[in-house]
Enzyme design. Sequence first.
Site, short mmCIF file in Angstrom:
data_model
loop_
_atom_site.label_atom_id
_atom_site.label_comp_id
_atom_site.label_asym_id
_atom_site.label_seq_id
_atom_site.Cartn_x
_atom_site.Cartn_y
_atom_site.Cartn_z
N ASN A 181 -1.53 40.61 19.85
CA ASN A 181 -0.48 39.67 20.28
C ASN A 181 0.44 39.23 19.14
O ASN A 181 1.59 38.88 19.39
CB ASN A 181 -1.09 38.47 21.02
N GLU A 278 -11.62 34.01 14.84
CA GLU A 278 -10.54 33.31 15.52
C GLU A 278 -10.48 33.89 16.92
O GLU A 278 -9.95 34.98 17.11
CB GLU A 278 -9.25 33.56 14.72
N CYS A 312 -3.72 32.82 22.06
CA CYS A 312 -5.09 32.29 22.15
C CYS A 312 -5.14 30.77 22.27
O CYS A 312 -6.03 30.23 22.92
CB CYS A 312 -5.90 32.74 20.96
N GLU A 488 -7.94 29.50 9.26
CA GLU A 488 -6.84 30.25 8.64
C GLU A 488 -5.77 29.23 8.32
O GLU A 488 -5.72 28.15 8.92
CB GLU A 488 -6.32 31.31 9.62
N1 LIG Z 1 -7.85 35.09 19.88
C1 LIG Z 1 -6.78 35.82 20.13
O1 LIG Z 1 -5.73 35.63 19.56
C2 LIG Z 1 -6.87 36.95 21.05
C3 LIG Z 1 -7.70 36.95 22.14
N2 LIG Z 1 -7.72 38.03 22.95
C4 LIG Z 1 -8.55 38.00 24.15
O2 LIG Z 1 -9.28 39.19 24.22
C5 LIG Z 1 -8.99 39.92 25.42
C6 LIG Z 1 -9.07 41.39 25.17
O3 LIG Z 1 -8.15 41.79 24.15
P1 LIG Z 1 -8.57 42.93 23.14
O4 LIG Z 1 -7.48 43.33 22.23
O5 LIG Z 1 -9.21 44.03 23.94
O6 LIG Z 1 -9.63 42.14 22.25
P2 LIG Z 1 -10.82 42.70 21.45
O7 LIG Z 1 -11.63 41.55 20.99
O8 LIG Z 1 -11.50 43.78 22.20
O9 LIG Z 1 -10.13 43.42 20.18
C7 LIG Z 1 -9.65 42.73 19.05
C8 LIG Z 1 -9.80 43.64 17.84
O10 LIG Z 1 -11.17 43.95 17.63
C9 LIG Z 1 -11.37 45.36 17.61
N3 LIG Z 1 -12.69 45.64 18.14
C10 LIG Z 1 -13.05 45.78 19.45
N4 LIG Z 1 -14.37 45.99 19.55
C11 LIG Z 1 -14.86 45.99 18.29
C12 LIG Z 1 -16.16 46.16 17.74
N5 LIG Z 1 -17.23 46.38 18.51
N6 LIG Z 1 -16.31 46.09 16.40
C13 LIG Z 1 -15.26 45.85 15.60
N7 LIG Z 1 -14.00 45.70 16.05
C14 LIG Z 1 -13.80 45.77 17.38
C15 LIG Z 1 -10.23 45.90 18.42
O11 LIG Z 1 -9.98 47.26 18.16
C16 LIG Z 1 -9.10 44.99 17.99
O12 LIG Z 1 -8.58 45.37 16.74
C17 LIG Z 1 -7.61 39.41 25.82
O13 LIG Z 1 -7.36 39.59 27.16
C18 LIG Z 1 -7.72 37.96 25.41
O14 LIG Z 1 -8.40 37.23 26.39
C19 LIG Z 1 -6.95 39.13 22.67
C20 LIG Z 1 -6.11 39.16 21.62
C21 LIG Z 1 -5.97 38.04 20.74
#
Ligand SMILES: NC(=O)C1=CN([C@@H]2O[C@H](COP(=O)(O)OP(=O)(O)OC[C@H]3O[C@@H](n4cnc5c(N)ncnc54)[C@H](O)[C@@H]3O)[C@@H](O)[C@H]2O)C=CC1
Length: 514
Positions: A181, A278, A312, A488
Amino acid sequence: MKLLRAAPIIRFLIPKLHQTMSRSLSTGVFQNSQPLNYRAGGRVQPVDSVGQEQAYEPSTGRVIATFACSGEKEVNEAIQSAKTAFKIWRQKSGMERSRVLLEAARIIRERSEELATMETINNGKSIFEARVDIEISWQTLEYYAGLAGSMAGQHVQLPGGSFGYTRREPLGVCVGIGAWNYPFQIACWKSGPALACGNAMVYKPSPFTPITVVLLAEIFTEAGAPPGLFNVVQGAAATGEFLCKHAEVAKISFTGSVPTGSKIMEMASKGIKPVTLELGGKSPLIIFSDSNFDNAVNGALMANFLTQGQVCCNGTRVFVQRDILQKFTEEVVKKVAKIKIGDPLLEDTRMGPLINRPQLEKVLAFVKGAKEQVSCLAVKMVKRNQTAAHHEVSLSPIGECRDDMTCVKEEIFGPVMSILPFDTEEEVLERANNTTYGLAAGVFSRDIQRAHRVAAGLQAGMCFINNYNVSPVELPFGGYKKSGFGRENGQVAIEYYSQLKTVCVEMGNVESVF
Ligand SMILES: NC(=O)C1=CN([C@@H]2O[C@H](COP(=O)(O)OP(=O)(O)OC[C@H]3O[C@@H](n4cnc5c(N)ncnc54)[C@H](O)[C@@H]3O)[C@@H](O)[C@H]2O)C=CC1
Protein backbone atom coordinates in the site's frame (compact mmCIF):
# COMPACT_ATOMS: atom_id res chain seq x y z
CA MET A 1 0.20 3.28 6.77
CA LYS A 2 -0.61 3.89 5.66
CA LEU A 3 -1.37 7.46 5.15
CA LEU A 4 -1.29 8.24 8.56
CA ARG A 5 1.21 10.25 7.05
CA ALA A 6 -0.29 12.86 5.00
CA ALA A 7 -2.55 15.61 6.07
CA PRO A 8 -0.19 18.46 6.93
CA ILE A 9 1.68 17.79 3.79
CA ILE A 10 -1.46 17.65 1.72
CA ARG A 11 -2.14 21.23 2.69
CA PHE A 12 1.41 22.01 1.79
CA LEU A 13 1.03 20.43 -1.62
CA ILE A 14 -2.19 22.04 -2.74
CA PRO A 15 -0.61 25.03 -4.47
CA LYS A 16 1.63 22.70 -6.40
CA LEU A 17 -1.39 20.90 -7.80
CA HIS A 18 -2.05 23.77 -10.12
CA GLN A 19 1.35 23.59 -11.66
CA THR A 20 1.60 21.67 -14.87
CA MET A 21 3.69 18.64 -14.12
CA SER A 22 5.87 17.45 -16.92
CA ARG A 23 5.40 13.71 -16.97
CA SER A 24 6.58 11.41 -19.69
CA LEU A 25 4.45 8.45 -18.61
CA SER A 26 0.72 8.08 -18.87
CA THR A 27 -1.54 5.22 -17.85
CA GLY A 28 -1.13 2.09 -19.99
CA VAL A 29 2.41 2.74 -21.18
CA PHE A 30 5.04 1.63 -18.66
CA GLN A 31 6.66 -1.74 -19.13
CA ASN A 32 9.52 -2.86 -16.90
CA SER A 33 12.50 -4.22 -18.79
CA GLN A 34 15.21 -4.17 -16.13
CA PRO A 35 16.22 -6.67 -13.43
CA LEU A 36 14.38 -5.95 -10.20
CA ASN A 37 16.83 -7.44 -7.73
CA TYR A 38 19.57 -5.18 -6.43
CA ARG A 39 22.78 -6.09 -4.67
CA ALA A 40 26.42 -5.00 -4.44
CA GLY A 41 25.43 -1.63 -5.88
CA GLY A 42 23.64 -2.75 -9.04
CA ARG A 43 20.57 -4.40 -10.56
CA VAL A 44 20.97 -8.17 -10.97
CA GLN A 45 19.02 -11.20 -12.07
CA PRO A 46 18.64 -13.64 -9.16
CA VAL A 47 21.04 -16.61 -9.18
CA ASP A 48 18.17 -18.98 -8.33
CA SER A 49 14.42 -18.81 -7.99
CA VAL A 50 11.34 -20.24 -6.32
CA GLY A 51 8.72 -19.50 -8.94
CA GLN A 52 7.72 -16.39 -10.78
CA GLU A 53 5.45 -13.41 -10.08
CA GLN A 54 3.74 -10.80 -12.19
CA ALA A 55 3.10 -7.23 -11.14
CA TYR A 56 0.16 -5.27 -12.55
CA GLU A 57 -0.82 -1.74 -13.29
CA PRO A 58 -4.05 -1.75 -11.23
CA SER A 59 -5.78 0.89 -13.33
CA THR A 60 -5.60 -1.16 -16.51
CA GLY A 61 -4.98 -4.70 -15.32
CA ARG A 62 -1.90 -4.85 -17.60
CA VAL A 63 1.11 -6.92 -16.55
CA ILE A 64 3.98 -4.45 -16.18
CA ALA A 65 6.65 -6.77 -14.82
CA THR A 66 7.35 -10.49 -14.73
CA PHE A 67 10.09 -11.55 -12.36
CA ALA A 68 11.65 -14.56 -10.67
CA CYS A 69 11.12 -14.94 -6.94
CA SER A 70 14.53 -15.10 -5.29
CA GLY A 71 15.59 -18.50 -3.99
CA GLU A 72 17.72 -19.39 -0.99
CA LYS A 73 21.01 -18.82 -2.87
CA GLU A 74 20.01 -15.37 -4.08
CA VAL A 75 18.81 -14.40 -0.61
CA ASN A 76 22.18 -15.50 0.74
CA GLU A 77 24.00 -13.47 -1.95
CA ALA A 78 22.05 -10.37 -0.92
CA ILE A 79 22.84 -10.95 2.76
CA GLN A 80 26.55 -11.43 2.00
CA SER A 81 26.47 -8.21 -0.03
CA ALA A 82 24.91 -6.42 2.96
CA LYS A 83 27.52 -7.93 5.31
CA THR A 84 30.34 -6.56 3.17
CA ALA A 85 28.85 -3.07 3.19
CA PHE A 86 28.11 -3.28 6.91
CA LYS A 87 31.82 -3.69 7.71
CA ILE A 88 32.51 -0.35 6.02
CA TRP A 89 29.36 1.49 7.07
CA ARG A 90 29.55 0.65 10.76
CA GLN A 91 32.97 2.36 10.95
CA LYS A 92 31.59 5.65 9.62
CA SER A 93 30.84 8.47 11.98
CA GLY A 94 27.25 9.58 12.41
CA MET A 95 28.01 12.72 10.41
CA GLU A 96 29.36 10.67 7.52
CA ARG A 97 26.23 8.54 7.44
CA SER A 98 24.14 11.65 7.72
CA ARG A 99 25.70 13.10 4.58
CA VAL A 100 24.75 10.03 2.52
CA LEU A 101 21.16 10.08 3.82
CA LEU A 102 20.84 13.81 3.12
CA GLU A 103 22.11 13.32 -0.41
CA ALA A 104 19.63 10.46 -0.94
CA ALA A 105 16.83 12.74 0.34
CA ARG A 106 17.95 15.44 -2.08
CA ILE A 107 17.89 13.04 -5.04
CA ILE A 108 14.42 11.80 -4.07
CA ARG A 109 13.22 15.41 -3.92
CA GLU A 110 14.74 16.12 -7.31
CA ARG A 111 13.17 13.00 -8.86
CA SER A 112 9.91 13.17 -6.91
CA GLU A 113 7.62 13.51 -9.92
CA GLU A 114 9.12 10.47 -11.61
CA LEU A 115 8.98 8.43 -8.39
CA ALA A 116 5.40 9.46 -7.64
CA THR A 117 4.36 8.54 -11.19
CA MET A 118 5.88 5.09 -10.89
CA GLU A 119 4.22 4.58 -7.51
CA THR A 120 0.85 5.51 -9.01
CA ILE A 121 1.33 3.20 -11.99
CA ASN A 122 2.22 0.20 -9.82
CA ASN A 123 -0.07 0.83 -6.82
CA GLY A 124 -3.09 2.61 -8.28
CA LYS A 125 -3.23 5.44 -5.72
CA SER A 126 -3.84 8.92 -7.10
CA ILE A 127 -0.83 10.92 -8.25
CA PHE A 128 -1.85 13.51 -5.69
CA GLU A 129 -1.38 11.03 -2.85
CA ALA A 130 1.73 9.46 -4.38
CA ARG A 131 3.40 12.89 -4.34
CA VAL A 132 2.62 13.11 -0.63
CA ASP A 133 4.18 9.67 -0.06
CA ILE A 134 7.36 10.69 -1.84
CA GLU A 135 7.51 13.92 0.14
CA ILE A 136 7.19 11.96 3.39
CA SER A 137 9.87 9.57 2.16
CA TRP A 138 12.57 12.18 1.69
CA GLN A 139 11.55 13.85 4.93
CA THR A 140 12.10 10.52 6.70
CA LEU A 141 15.65 10.27 5.35
CA GLU A 142 16.33 13.88 6.30
CA TYR A 143 15.00 13.33 9.82
CA TYR A 144 17.20 10.28 10.45
CA ALA A 145 20.16 12.04 8.83
CA GLY A 146 19.65 14.66 11.53
CA LEU A 147 19.67 12.04 14.29
CA ALA A 148 22.65 10.08 12.92
CA GLY A 149 25.19 12.62 14.14
CA SER A 150 23.80 12.84 17.65
CA MET A 151 23.52 9.18 18.62
CA ALA A 152 25.46 8.79 21.81
CA GLY A 153 25.77 6.75 24.96
CA GLN A 154 26.01 7.71 28.63
CA HIS A 155 28.99 8.25 30.88
CA VAL A 156 28.55 7.04 34.47
CA GLN A 157 30.92 7.77 37.38
CA LEU A 158 31.70 4.80 39.64
CA PRO A 159 33.53 4.68 43.03
CA GLY A 160 37.29 5.29 43.16
CA GLY A 161 37.47 7.13 39.87
CA SER A 162 36.27 4.12 37.92
CA PHE A 163 33.56 4.74 35.40
CA GLY A 164 31.35 3.14 32.84
CA TYR A 165 29.94 4.22 29.53
CA THR A 166 27.43 2.97 27.03
CA ARG A 167 27.79 2.80 23.27
CA ARG A 168 24.87 2.64 20.88
CA GLU A 169 25.93 0.12 18.23
CA PRO A 170 24.26 -1.13 15.05
CA LEU A 171 22.69 -4.59 14.93
CA GLY A 172 24.15 -5.79 11.61
CA VAL A 173 22.18 -6.92 8.55
CA CYS A 174 18.54 -5.95 9.00
CA VAL A 175 15.71 -7.34 6.90
CA GLY A 176 12.80 -5.16 5.83
CA ILE A 177 9.64 -6.82 4.50
CA GLY A 178 7.10 -4.39 3.09
CA ALA A 179 3.46 -4.22 2.09
CA TRP A 180 1.98 -3.01 -1.21
CA ASN A 181 0.00 0.00 0.00
CA TYR A 182 2.96 2.38 0.54
CA PRO A 183 5.81 0.67 -1.33
CA PHE A 184 8.39 3.49 -1.45
CA GLN A 185 7.43 5.10 1.85
CA ILE A 186 7.54 1.89 3.90
CA ALA A 187 11.02 1.20 2.47
CA CYS A 188 12.13 4.67 3.64
CA TRP A 189 10.50 4.27 7.06
CA LYS A 190 12.61 1.13 7.54
CA SER A 191 15.86 2.03 5.78
CA GLY A 192 16.08 5.60 7.19
CA PRO A 193 16.59 4.65 10.85
CA ALA A 194 18.35 1.36 9.98
CA LEU A 195 21.07 3.03 7.92
CA ALA A 196 21.36 6.02 10.28
CA CYS A 197 22.22 3.56 13.07
CA GLY A 198 24.98 1.97 10.97
CA ASN A 199 23.16 -1.17 9.79
CA ALA A 200 22.92 -2.60 6.28
CA MET A 201 19.58 -3.76 4.89
CA VAL A 202 18.08 -6.40 2.63
CA TYR A 203 14.58 -5.39 1.63
CA LYS A 204 11.78 -7.45 0.13
CA PRO A 205 8.82 -5.48 -1.21
CA SER A 206 5.41 -7.02 -1.79
CA PRO A 207 5.34 -8.95 -5.08
CA PHE A 208 2.43 -6.69 -6.09
CA THR A 209 4.64 -3.59 -6.02
CA PRO A 210 8.22 -4.47 -6.92
CA ILE A 211 9.17 -1.39 -8.94
CA THR A 212 9.92 1.72 -6.89
CA VAL A 213 12.01 0.20 -4.11
CA VAL A 214 14.70 -0.65 -6.69
CA LEU A 215 14.80 3.04 -7.59
CA LEU A 216 15.42 3.75 -3.90
CA ALA A 217 18.32 1.27 -3.94
CA GLU A 218 19.84 3.09 -6.94
CA ILE A 219 19.39 6.41 -5.17
CA PHE A 220 21.28 5.22 -2.07
CA THR A 221 24.17 4.10 -4.30
CA GLU A 222 24.17 7.40 -6.19
CA ALA A 223 24.17 9.21 -2.84
CA GLY A 224 27.45 7.53 -1.85
CA ALA A 225 26.35 4.48 0.15
CA PRO A 226 28.88 1.63 -0.05
CA PRO A 227 27.82 -1.07 -2.55
CA GLY A 228 25.58 -3.56 -0.75
CA LEU A 229 24.30 -1.22 1.95
CA PHE A 230 20.72 -1.46 0.69
CA ASN A 231 19.76 -4.56 -1.29
CA VAL A 232 16.50 -5.73 -2.81
CA VAL A 233 15.26 -9.27 -3.28
CA GLN A 234 11.97 -9.87 -5.02
CA GLY A 235 9.47 -12.58 -4.26
CA ALA A 236 6.56 -13.70 -2.13
CA ALA A 237 6.23 -15.78 1.06
CA ALA A 238 8.95 -18.34 0.27
CA THR A 239 11.55 -15.64 -0.38
CA GLY A 240 10.47 -13.84 2.79
CA GLU A 241 10.96 -17.04 4.77
CA PHE A 242 14.51 -17.53 3.47
CA LEU A 243 15.26 -14.04 4.72
CA CYS A 244 13.66 -14.55 8.14
CA LYS A 245 15.38 -17.89 8.71
CA HIS A 246 18.86 -16.78 7.63
CA ALA A 247 21.34 -17.15 10.48
CA GLU A 248 23.21 -13.95 9.62
CA VAL A 249 20.18 -11.67 9.79
CA ALA A 250 20.17 -9.54 12.96
CA LYS A 251 16.67 -8.04 12.87
CA ILE A 252 13.41 -8.18 10.93
CA SER A 253 11.09 -5.25 10.43
CA PHE A 254 7.75 -6.22 8.90
CA THR A 255 4.68 -4.38 7.63
CA GLY A 256 1.68 -6.44 6.57
CA SER A 257 -1.09 -8.67 7.84
CA VAL A 258 -1.52 -10.21 11.30
CA PRO A 259 -1.24 -13.87 10.14
CA THR A 260 2.06 -13.17 8.35
CA GLY A 261 3.30 -11.11 11.30
CA SER A 262 2.67 -14.06 13.57
CA LYS A 263 4.65 -16.39 11.26
CA ILE A 264 7.52 -13.93 11.12
CA MET A 265 7.66 -13.72 14.90
CA GLU A 266 7.77 -17.50 15.07
CA MET A 267 10.65 -17.70 12.57
CA ALA A 268 12.52 -14.90 14.33
CA SER A 269 12.13 -16.63 17.69
CA LYS A 270 14.20 -19.58 16.46
CA GLY A 271 17.17 -17.29 15.97
CA ILE A 272 16.31 -14.99 18.96
CA LYS A 273 16.06 -12.08 16.52
CA PRO A 274 14.30 -8.86 17.42
CA VAL A 275 11.29 -7.98 15.28
CA THR A 276 9.25 -4.88 14.64
CA LEU A 277 5.71 -5.71 13.53
CA GLU A 278 3.47 -3.11 11.93
CA LEU A 279 0.22 -4.97 11.32
CA GLY A 280 -3.40 -4.26 10.58
CA GLY A 281 -6.16 -2.50 12.46
CA LYS A 282 -9.84 -1.78 12.89
CA SER A 283 -9.41 1.59 14.45
CA PRO A 284 -12.17 3.62 16.13
CA LEU A 285 -12.87 7.26 15.39
CA ILE A 286 -15.14 8.85 18.01
CA ILE A 287 -17.10 11.95 17.09
CA PHE A 288 -18.82 13.80 19.93
CA SER A 289 -21.69 16.12 19.11
CA ASP A 290 -19.76 19.11 20.51
CA SER A 291 -17.01 18.74 17.91
CA ASN A 292 -16.44 21.16 15.07
CA PHE A 293 -18.84 19.52 12.61
CA ASP A 294 -16.98 20.24 9.36
CA ASN A 295 -13.67 19.13 10.82
CA ALA A 296 -15.25 15.94 12.08
CA VAL A 297 -16.70 15.12 8.64
CA ASN A 298 -13.39 15.89 6.94
CA GLY A 299 -11.56 13.85 9.58
CA ALA A 300 -13.81 10.86 8.91
CA LEU A 301 -13.11 11.10 5.16
CA MET A 302 -9.36 11.33 5.78
CA ALA A 303 -9.67 8.36 8.14
CA ASN A 304 -11.28 6.13 5.53
CA PHE A 305 -10.63 6.93 1.91
CA LEU A 306 -6.93 7.60 1.41
CA THR A 307 -5.25 5.06 -0.91
CA GLN A 308 -8.72 3.64 -1.68
CA GLY A 309 -9.09 2.73 1.98
CA GLN A 310 -6.10 0.38 1.89
CA VAL A 311 -4.45 1.90 4.95
CA CYS A 312 -3.65 -0.06 8.11
CA CYS A 313 -4.40 2.75 10.58
CA ASN A 314 -7.69 3.84 9.00
CA GLY A 315 -10.46 4.82 11.42
CA THR A 316 -13.03 2.50 9.89
CA ARG A 317 -15.35 2.29 12.91
CA VAL A 318 -16.77 5.79 13.05
CA PHE A 319 -18.71 6.23 16.31
CA VAL A 320 -21.01 9.24 16.08
CA GLN A 321 -22.97 10.67 19.02
CA ARG A 322 -26.63 10.01 18.35
CA ASP A 323 -27.86 13.62 18.25
CA ILE A 324 -25.69 14.44 15.23
CA LEU A 325 -25.82 11.00 13.58
CA GLN A 326 -28.26 11.84 10.81
CA LYS A 327 -26.69 15.16 9.89
CA PHE A 328 -23.22 13.65 9.99
CA THR A 329 -24.14 10.68 7.81
CA GLU A 330 -25.90 12.86 5.25
CA GLU A 331 -22.89 15.14 5.00
CA VAL A 332 -20.47 12.22 4.64
CA VAL A 333 -22.62 10.67 1.92
CA LYS A 334 -22.79 14.02 0.10
CA LYS A 335 -19.00 14.44 0.21
CA VAL A 336 -18.29 10.84 -0.73
CA ALA A 337 -20.47 11.25 -3.82
CA LYS A 338 -18.17 14.05 -4.94
CA ILE A 339 -14.91 12.10 -4.62
CA LYS A 340 -13.42 12.00 -8.06
CA ILE A 341 -12.69 8.40 -9.00
CA GLY A 342 -10.73 7.72 -12.12
CA ASP A 343 -7.40 7.38 -13.85
CA PRO A 344 -4.97 7.83 -10.96
CA LEU A 345 -2.49 9.75 -13.11
CA LEU A 346 -4.98 12.56 -13.78
CA GLU A 347 -4.48 15.66 -11.63
CA ASP A 348 -8.02 15.87 -10.27
CA THR A 349 -8.45 12.18 -9.44
CA ARG A 350 -8.63 11.51 -5.71
CA MET A 351 -9.32 7.79 -5.84
CA GLY A 352 -7.87 5.19 -8.18
CA PRO A 353 -8.42 1.43 -8.39
CA LEU A 354 -7.89 -1.11 -5.64
CA ILE A 355 -4.62 -3.01 -5.77
CA ASN A 356 -6.00 -6.06 -7.58
CA ARG A 357 -9.04 -8.17 -8.37
CA PRO A 358 -8.87 -10.42 -5.25
CA GLN A 359 -8.75 -7.32 -3.03
CA LEU A 360 -11.76 -5.87 -4.87
CA GLU A 361 -13.68 -9.10 -4.44
CA LYS A 362 -12.81 -9.22 -0.76
CA VAL A 363 -14.11 -5.67 -0.28
CA LEU A 364 -17.28 -6.35 -2.28
CA ALA A 365 -18.00 -9.44 -0.19
CA PHE A 366 -17.86 -7.29 2.97
CA VAL A 367 -20.20 -4.73 1.39
CA LYS A 368 -22.63 -7.44 0.28
CA GLY A 369 -22.65 -8.93 3.77
CA ALA A 370 -23.23 -5.52 5.32
CA LYS A 371 -26.11 -4.76 2.93
CA GLU A 372 -27.85 -7.88 4.13
CA GLN A 373 -27.58 -6.71 7.72
CA VAL A 374 -28.33 -2.99 7.58
CA SER A 375 -29.99 -0.56 5.27
CA CYS A 376 -26.93 0.95 3.65
CA LEU A 377 -27.16 4.67 3.43
CA ALA A 378 -24.87 4.80 0.47
CA VAL A 379 -23.01 2.30 -1.58
CA LYS A 380 -21.45 3.69 -4.69
CA MET A 381 -20.12 1.18 -7.17
CA VAL A 382 -17.90 2.33 -9.92
CA LYS A 383 -16.96 0.28 -12.94
CA ARG A 384 -14.95 2.54 -15.13
CA ASN A 385 -13.72 0.04 -17.58
CA GLN A 386 -15.48 -3.25 -18.07
CA THR A 387 -12.54 -4.83 -19.83
CA ALA A 388 -10.00 -4.02 -17.15
CA ALA A 389 -10.56 -6.42 -14.32
CA HIS A 390 -8.74 -4.31 -11.77
CA HIS A 391 -10.23 -0.98 -12.56
CA GLU A 392 -13.05 -0.82 -10.09
CA VAL A 393 -13.65 0.66 -6.74
CA SER A 394 -16.53 0.39 -4.33
CA LEU A 395 -17.16 3.30 -2.06
CA SER A 396 -19.46 2.75 0.85
CA PRO A 397 -20.31 4.63 3.98
CA ILE A 398 -22.54 2.12 5.68
CA GLY A 399 -24.98 3.74 8.07
CA GLU A 400 -26.15 2.59 11.49
CA CYS A 401 -23.97 -0.43 11.86
CA ARG A 402 -23.82 -2.65 14.93
CA ASP A 403 -20.67 -3.75 16.75
CA ASP A 404 -21.31 -7.43 16.01
CA MET A 405 -21.39 -7.04 12.22
CA THR A 406 -18.58 -8.61 10.22
CA CYS A 407 -17.80 -5.34 8.42
CA VAL A 408 -17.37 -3.68 11.83
CA LYS A 409 -15.20 -6.39 13.35
CA GLU A 410 -12.85 -7.30 10.51
CA GLU A 411 -10.26 -5.30 8.63
CA ILE A 412 -11.68 -4.71 5.13
CA PHE A 413 -8.77 -2.78 3.59
CA GLY A 414 -10.96 -0.94 1.14
CA PRO A 415 -13.05 2.25 0.92
CA VAL A 416 -15.75 1.22 3.39
CA MET A 417 -16.66 3.35 6.41
CA SER A 418 -18.95 1.88 9.09
CA ILE A 419 -20.94 4.46 11.02
CA LEU A 420 -22.04 3.47 14.54
CA PRO A 421 -24.26 5.54 16.83
CA PHE A 422 -23.38 6.01 20.53
CA ASP A 423 -24.81 7.87 23.52
CA THR A 424 -22.24 8.28 26.31
CA GLU A 425 -18.49 8.65 26.68
CA GLU A 426 -18.18 5.65 28.95
CA GLU A 427 -20.14 3.44 26.56
CA VAL A 428 -18.23 4.49 23.45
CA LEU A 429 -14.83 4.02 25.06
CA GLU A 430 -15.67 0.48 26.02
CA ARG A 431 -17.00 -0.30 22.55
CA ALA A 432 -14.05 1.39 20.83
CA ASN A 433 -11.60 -0.77 22.79
CA ASN A 434 -13.54 -3.96 22.18
CA THR A 435 -11.23 -5.21 19.43
CA THR A 436 -8.15 -7.37 19.21
CA TYR A 437 -6.44 -4.60 17.22
CA GLY A 438 -4.89 -1.41 18.62
CA LEU A 439 -3.08 0.49 15.90
CA ALA A 440 -4.78 3.88 15.88
CA ALA A 441 -7.79 5.79 17.24
CA GLY A 442 -9.25 9.26 17.00
CA VAL A 443 -11.49 11.59 18.94
CA PHE A 444 -13.23 14.77 17.84
CA SER A 445 -14.49 17.07 20.60
CA ARG A 446 -14.26 20.72 21.57
CA ASP A 447 -14.10 19.73 25.25
CA ILE A 448 -10.34 19.51 25.80
CA GLN A 449 -10.57 17.61 29.06
CA ARG A 450 -12.81 15.00 27.50
CA ALA A 451 -10.62 14.73 24.41
CA HIS A 452 -7.50 14.02 26.48
CA ARG A 453 -9.40 11.72 28.85
CA VAL A 454 -10.71 9.66 25.92
CA ALA A 455 -7.28 9.58 24.23
CA ALA A 456 -5.78 8.30 27.49
CA GLY A 457 -8.45 5.58 27.69
CA LEU A 458 -8.11 4.37 24.09
CA GLN A 459 -6.10 1.17 23.67
CA ALA A 460 -4.13 2.20 20.59
CA GLY A 461 -0.53 3.09 19.81
CA MET A 462 -1.43 6.21 17.84
CA CYS A 463 -4.24 8.53 18.96
CA PHE A 464 -5.44 11.62 17.14
CA ILE A 465 -7.35 14.50 18.69
CA ASN A 466 -9.38 16.62 16.25
CA ASN A 467 -7.68 15.17 13.19
CA TYR A 468 -6.93 11.78 11.67
CA ASN A 469 -4.26 10.11 9.54
CA VAL A 470 -1.51 12.61 9.95
CA SER A 471 1.85 11.21 10.83
CA PRO A 472 4.81 13.48 10.80
CA VAL A 473 8.06 11.51 10.83
CA GLU A 474 8.93 13.11 14.18
CA LEU A 475 6.16 11.14 15.93
CA PRO A 476 6.48 7.43 16.75
CA PHE A 477 4.00 5.13 15.01
CA GLY A 478 3.03 1.57 15.92
CA GLY A 479 0.42 -0.62 17.51
CA TYR A 480 -0.98 -2.08 20.69
CA LYS A 481 -2.40 -5.58 20.95
CA LYS A 482 -2.53 -7.59 17.68
CA SER A 483 -1.56 -4.53 15.64
CA GLY A 484 2.05 -5.30 16.48
CA PHE A 485 4.90 -3.86 18.49
CA GLY A 486 8.00 -1.79 18.09
CA ARG A 487 7.77 1.71 16.68
CA GLU A 488 8.61 3.35 13.38
CA ASN A 489 9.40 7.05 13.09
CA GLY A 490 10.42 9.42 15.85
CA GLN A 491 13.58 9.26 17.93
CA VAL A 492 12.46 6.00 19.51
CA ALA A 493 12.93 4.07 16.23
CA ILE A 494 16.68 4.33 16.87
CA GLU A 495 16.22 1.91 19.78
CA TYR A 496 14.74 -0.66 17.44
CA TYR A 497 17.70 -0.56 15.05
CA SER A 498 20.57 -0.46 17.54
CA GLN A 499 21.85 -2.22 20.63
CA LEU A 500 23.43 -0.87 23.75
CA LYS A 501 26.87 -1.92 24.88
CA THR A 502 28.05 -1.15 28.40
CA VAL A 503 31.77 -0.71 28.99
CA CYS A 504 32.91 -0.85 32.63
CA VAL A 505 36.36 0.71 33.30
CA GLU A 506 38.40 -0.01 36.42
CA MET A 507 40.82 2.77 37.42
CA GLY A 508 42.20 1.02 40.52
CA ASN A 509 43.52 -2.47 41.32
CA VAL A 510 41.51 -5.65 41.12
CA GLU A 511 40.42 -6.74 44.58
CA SER A 512 40.05 -10.48 44.39
CA VAL A 513 37.85 -12.27 46.88
CA PHE A 514 39.87 -15.44 46.40
N1 LIG B 1 -0.34 -3.16 8.08
C1 LIG B 1 -0.45 -2.79 6.82
O1 LIG B 1 -0.08 -1.71 6.44
C2 LIG B 1 -0.95 -3.74 5.82
C3 LIG B 1 -1.89 -4.69 6.11
N2 LIG B 1 -2.31 -5.52 5.14
C4 LIG B 1 -3.37 -6.49 5.43
O2 LIG B 1 -2.97 -7.74 4.94
C5 LIG B 1 -3.91 -8.23 3.97
C6 LIG B 1 -3.20 -9.04 2.94
O3 LIG B 1 -2.20 -8.26 2.27
P1 LIG B 1 -0.84 -8.95 1.84
O4 LIG B 1 0.03 -8.07 1.05
O5 LIG B 1 -1.18 -10.29 1.23
O6 LIG B 1 -0.15 -9.10 3.27
P2 LIG B 1 0.91 -10.14 3.72
O7 LIG B 1 1.05 -10.02 5.19
O8 LIG B 1 0.61 -11.48 3.16
O9 LIG B 1 2.26 -9.65 2.99
C7 LIG B 1 3.06 -8.58 3.45
C8 LIG B 1 4.50 -8.88 3.08
O10 LIG B 1 4.94 -10.07 3.71
C9 LIG B 1 5.43 -11.00 2.75
N3 LIG B 1 5.15 -12.34 3.24
C10 LIG B 1 3.99 -13.06 3.09
N4 LIG B 1 4.10 -14.24 3.71
C11 LIG B 1 5.34 -14.29 4.25
C12 LIG B 1 6.04 -15.25 5.03
N5 LIG B 1 5.50 -16.42 5.35
N6 LIG B 1 7.30 -14.97 5.43
C13 LIG B 1 7.87 -13.80 5.13
N7 LIG B 1 7.27 -12.85 4.39
C14 LIG B 1 6.02 -13.08 3.96
C15 LIG B 1 4.72 -10.62 1.48
O11 LIG B 1 5.37 -11.11 0.34
C16 LIG B 1 4.72 -9.11 1.58
O12 LIG B 1 5.97 -8.58 1.22
C17 LIG B 1 -4.59 -6.98 3.45
O13 LIG B 1 -5.82 -7.25 2.90
C18 LIG B 1 -4.65 -6.15 4.71
O14 LIG B 1 -5.73 -6.55 5.49
C19 LIG B 1 -1.77 -5.45 3.88
C20 LIG B 1 -0.86 -4.52 3.55
C21 LIG B 1 -0.40 -3.55 4.50
